[in-house]
Design an enzyme around this catalytic site. Structure first.
Site, mmCIF file in Angstrom:
data_model
loop_
_atom_site.group_PDB
_atom_site.id
_atom_site.type_symbol
_atom_site.label_atom_id
_atom_site.label_comp_id
_atom_site.label_asym_id
_atom_site.label_seq_id
_atom_site.Cartn_x
_atom_site.Cartn_y
_atom_site.Cartn_z
ATOM 1 N N ARG A 53 -16.253 15.473 28.605
ATOM 2 C CA ARG A 53 -16.362 16.931 28.584
ATOM 3 C C ARG A 53 -15.186 17.504 27.800
ATOM 4 O O ARG A 53 -14.258 16.775 27.465
ATOM 5 C CB ARG A 53 -16.414 17.482 30.020
ATOM 6 C CG ARG A 53 -15.342 16.807 30.894
ATOM 7 C CD ARG A 53 -14.771 17.664 31.912
ATOM 8 N NE ARG A 53 -14.150 18.829 31.354
ATOM 9 C CZ ARG A 53 -12.941 18.832 30.787
ATOM 10 N NH1 ARG A 53 -12.216 17.729 30.679
ATOM 11 N NH2 ARG A 53 -12.428 19.942 30.305
ATOM 12 N N ARG A 94 -25.554 19.626 25.318
ATOM 13 C CA ARG A 94 -24.841 20.815 25.808
ATOM 14 C C ARG A 94 -24.833 21.870 24.697
ATOM 15 O O ARG A 94 -24.547 21.542 23.545
ATOM 16 C CB ARG A 94 -23.397 20.470 26.235
ATOM 17 C CG ARG A 94 -23.349 19.603 27.489
ATOM 18 C CD ARG A 94 -21.960 19.569 28.095
ATOM 19 N NE ARG A 94 -21.657 20.762 28.864
ATOM 20 C CZ ARG A 94 -20.449 21.028 29.369
ATOM 21 N NH1 ARG A 94 -19.449 20.203 29.138
ATOM 22 N NH2 ARG A 94 -20.240 22.114 30.090
ATOM 23 N N GLN A 207 -12.210 21.632 37.157
ATOM 24 C CA GLN A 207 -11.527 20.877 36.087
ATOM 25 C C GLN A 207 -10.008 21.088 36.139
ATOM 26 O O GLN A 207 -9.243 20.208 35.751
ATOM 27 C CB GLN A 207 -12.051 21.305 34.707
ATOM 28 C CG GLN A 207 -13.455 20.803 34.381
ATOM 29 C CD GLN A 207 -14.530 21.791 34.772
ATOM 30 O OE1 GLN A 207 -14.358 22.575 35.693
ATOM 31 N NE2 GLN A 207 -15.659 21.746 34.094
ATOM 32 N N ASP A 248 -14.514 26.699 23.521
ATOM 33 C CA ASP A 248 -15.657 25.860 23.150
ATOM 34 C C ASP A 248 -16.326 26.318 21.865
ATOM 35 O O ASP A 248 -17.015 25.545 21.204
ATOM 36 C CB ASP A 248 -16.679 25.834 24.287
ATOM 37 C CG ASP A 248 -16.129 25.034 25.445
ATOM 38 O OD1 ASP A 248 -15.309 25.583 26.199
ATOM 39 O OD2 ASP A 248 -16.477 23.842 25.554
ATOM 40 N N LYS A 259 -14.426 28.294 29.401
ATOM 41 C CA LYS A 259 -14.915 28.125 30.774
ATOM 42 C C LYS A 259 -15.011 29.464 31.507
ATOM 43 O O LYS A 259 -14.137 30.315 31.359
ATOM 44 C CB LYS A 259 -13.981 27.153 31.504
ATOM 45 C CG LYS A 259 -14.337 26.833 32.928
ATOM 46 C CD LYS A 259 -15.734 26.308 33.090
ATOM 47 C CE LYS A 259 -16.014 25.066 32.284
ATOM 48 N NZ LYS A 259 -17.472 24.725 32.239
HETATM 49 O O1 MRU Z 1 -17.588 22.308 31.042
HETATM 50 P P1 MRU Z 1 -16.394 21.682 30.396
HETATM 51 O O2 MRU Z 1 -15.507 20.971 31.353
HETATM 52 O O3 MRU Z 1 -16.781 20.831 29.210
HETATM 53 O O4 MRU Z 1 -15.580 22.912 29.829
HETATM 54 C C1 MRU Z 1 -14.420 22.677 29.088
HETATM 55 C C2 MRU Z 1 -13.691 23.915 28.732
HETATM 56 O O5 MRU Z 1 -14.115 25.006 28.999
HETATM 57 C C3 MRU Z 1 -12.433 23.745 27.941
HETATM 58 O O6 MRU Z 1 -11.532 24.763 28.224
HETATM 59 C C4 MRU Z 1 -12.792 23.816 26.447
HETATM 60 O O7 MRU Z 1 -13.752 22.860 26.112
HETATM 61 C C5 MRU Z 1 -11.627 23.642 25.606
HETATM 62 S S1 MRU Z 1 -11.119 21.947 25.607
HETATM 63 C C6 MRU Z 1 -10.060 21.831 24.367
#
Ligand code: MRU
Length: 367
Positions: A53, A94, A207, A248, A259
Site C-alpha cells: 500500500r 485501486r 496505518q 496519492d 488518506k
Molecule cells: O490506503 P493506503 O494505506 O494505501 O493509503 C496511503 C496513503 O494515503 C498515503 O498517505 C499516500 O499513499 C502517500 S504514501 C507516500
C-alpha cells in the site's frame, strides 16, 4: 529502511526463484510476515487488500506485476492481448493513487516494444527495477528538500523540539526507502535536530498507529500516537510546528488526494496559521486533471474495514466488531485537500507553491 537497524524494503525480487517478495503490511506491527507473489492476479489481490500500500509502493508493485505478466504470457499465441489485459486488471486494483496506472502503462509500452519471449522478461525486470530505483532516489531528494524547511523552523526556535504532525503512513513501507512525508523527518533526525512526531491513528485501518509509529520507533525517532481528532487541539495549544503528509494523486492545480482525514488537518492548520506541506514524487502528479475535488476518483472500500478493528490478543491477531454488525457504514478511503490550504509541495526537484504556475516552474516539460 530499517527493521532493528537492518536494511529492509517492502518489496524485492528473490534472487533464487525470481518471484516477488513483499512485507504483508496488514500484519504489522505485530507480525513481520513475507508473502511470495507468483502471478499478476496474486499481485492484484495484494494491492487490493493492502498487503502492499501507499502510492509509490503500489506503483512499484504494479510494475513487478507486469514482470510476472511478461513471464506468464511468454508462451501464449497472443501475448500482447494477454499483457494488455493483465495491465488493465492491475490498474483496476485501486483507483486513487495515480502511481499505479503510471507505472503499469510505462511497463506495458516498454514490454510491447520488444519482440517476445525472454527478451521481454528481462526487459520488464530492468524497467521495474528502474522504476523502483527512481522512487528511492526521489524520496532521498524529497528528504533533502524538506529538511531545509525543518531547518528554517529550527533556527526560529533554537533549543526547542520541532513538532511535526503526520497522517497515515507515507514512510518507507509506502515508498520503498525513506518515505515521502517521513524523509525530511529522518533527515532532520540524522542531522541531530531535536524532533518529535505526532502520529495520527488513521482510522479505519490504522496505518499511523500500526505502521508509522512502528517505522519511527525502529529508527529511534521520538513520536506520540494520537487519535485522528486530536490534531486541531494540539495546534490550538502551540504543540505543532508543521504538518507534513504524503499524497496519492495531485492535480495540476495542486489539489492533493490523500488518506481520509487529511483535509480536516489542513483546515485546522490553516485556522492556526501553521504550515501544511504535501511531500510527493513527481510520479504522484496527474498532469491530465485540473480540479482535484471534482476529478480525482475516491476509492470506497469494504464497510467491514470500519466495523471491525484488528489487534493483538493472546499473541494472535484478532478482529473485534465495534458497532452492531448491521450498522450502515460508509468507507471513503481518501479525501482531497484544496490547493489553497497547502503551504507547499515538497518534490524531488524542490519545494513549490501548490499552484499550476509554480508546479510548472519545477516541471517545465509538463507545460
Ligand atoms: O490506503 P493506503 O494505506 O494505501 O493509503 C496511503 C496513503 O494515503 C498515503 O498517505 C499516500 O499513499 C502517500 S504514501 C507516500
Amino acid at each position: 529502511m530499517h527493521k532493528n537497524r537492518q536494511p529492509m524494503r517492502p518489496i524485492w525480487v528473490d534472487p533464487i526463484d525470481g518471484m516477488i517478495r513483499v512485507i504483508d503490511q496488514r500484519r504489522l506491527p505485530h507480525k513481520l510476515e513475507i508473502l511470495k507473489i507468483c502471478t499478476p492476479d496474486e499481485m492484484v489481490q495484494a494491492i487490493r487488500h493492502l498487503v502492499v500500500r501507499g502510492a509509490p509502493l503500489i506503483g512499484a508493485s504494479g510494475a513487478y506485476g507486469m514482470v510476472l505478466a511478461a513471464k506468464t504470457t511468454a508462451g501464449l499465441a497472443e501475448p500482447d492481448t494477454a499483457l494488455t489485459e493483465a495491465a488493465r486488471h492491475l490498474i483496476s486494483a485501486r483507483p486513487t493513487a495515480v502511481n499505479l496506472a503510471w507505472a503499469v502503462d510505462r511497463m506495458l509500452s516498454r514490454i510491447l516494444s520488444a519482440d517476445s519471449g525472454n527478451d521481454r522478461i528481462s526487459l520488464a525486470l530492468k524497467e521495474a527495477d528502474a522504476i523502483l530505483d527512481a522512487e528511492v532516489d526521489n524520496c532521498r531528494k524529497i528528504g533533502n528538500n524538506g529538511f531545509a524547511l525543518i531547518q528554517q523552523i529550527h533556527s526560529a526556535k533554537p533549543g526547542q523540539p520541532i513538532q511535526i504532525l503526520t497522517h497515515c503512513n507515507a514512510g518507507w513501507l509506502a515508498c520503498i526507502e525513506y518515505g515521502t512525508a517521513t524523509a525530511p523527518i529522518y533527515a532532520a533526525f540524522d542531522a541531530g535536530i531535536d524532533i518529535h512526531v505526532w502520529v495520527d491513528e488513521t482510522r479505519p485501518l490504522n496505518q499511523g498507529a500500526r505502521l508509522t509509529s512502528w517505522e519511527l520507533g525502529q529508527y529511534g525517532v521520538p513520536h506520540t500516537l494520537i487519535t485522528d481528532n486530536a490534531g486541531g487541539h494540539l495546534m490550538q495549544h502551540g504543540m505543532v510546528d508543521m504538518v507534513i503528509v504524503g499524497a496519492d494523486r495531485v492535480a495540476r492545480s495542486g489539489d492533493a488526494a490523500n488518506k481520509i482525514g487529511t483535509y480536516l488537518k489542513a483546515l485546522a492548520a490553516w485556522d492556526n496559521h501553521l504550515p501544511f506541506y504535501v511531500a510527493i514524487p513527481s510520479t504522484t502528479f496527474d498532469w491530465t486533471i485540473q480540479n482535484g475535488v471534482q476529478e480525482i476518483p475516491i476509492e470506497t472500500r469494504d464497510p467491514d474495514e470500519v466495523r471491525y478493528v484488528d489487534g493483538l490478543y493472546d499473541g494472535r491477531i484478532v478482529q473485534v466488531l465495534v458497532p452492531q454488525a448491521c450498522c450502515p457504514v460508509a468507507n471513503h478511503a481518501f479525501d482531497v485537500t484544496p490547493a489553497r490550504l497547502i503551504t507547499g509541495l515538497i518534490t524531488e526537484r524542490g519545494v513549490c507553491a501548490a499552484n499550476e504556475a509554480d508546479i510548472l516552474r519545477l516541471f517545465p516539460e509538463r507545460a
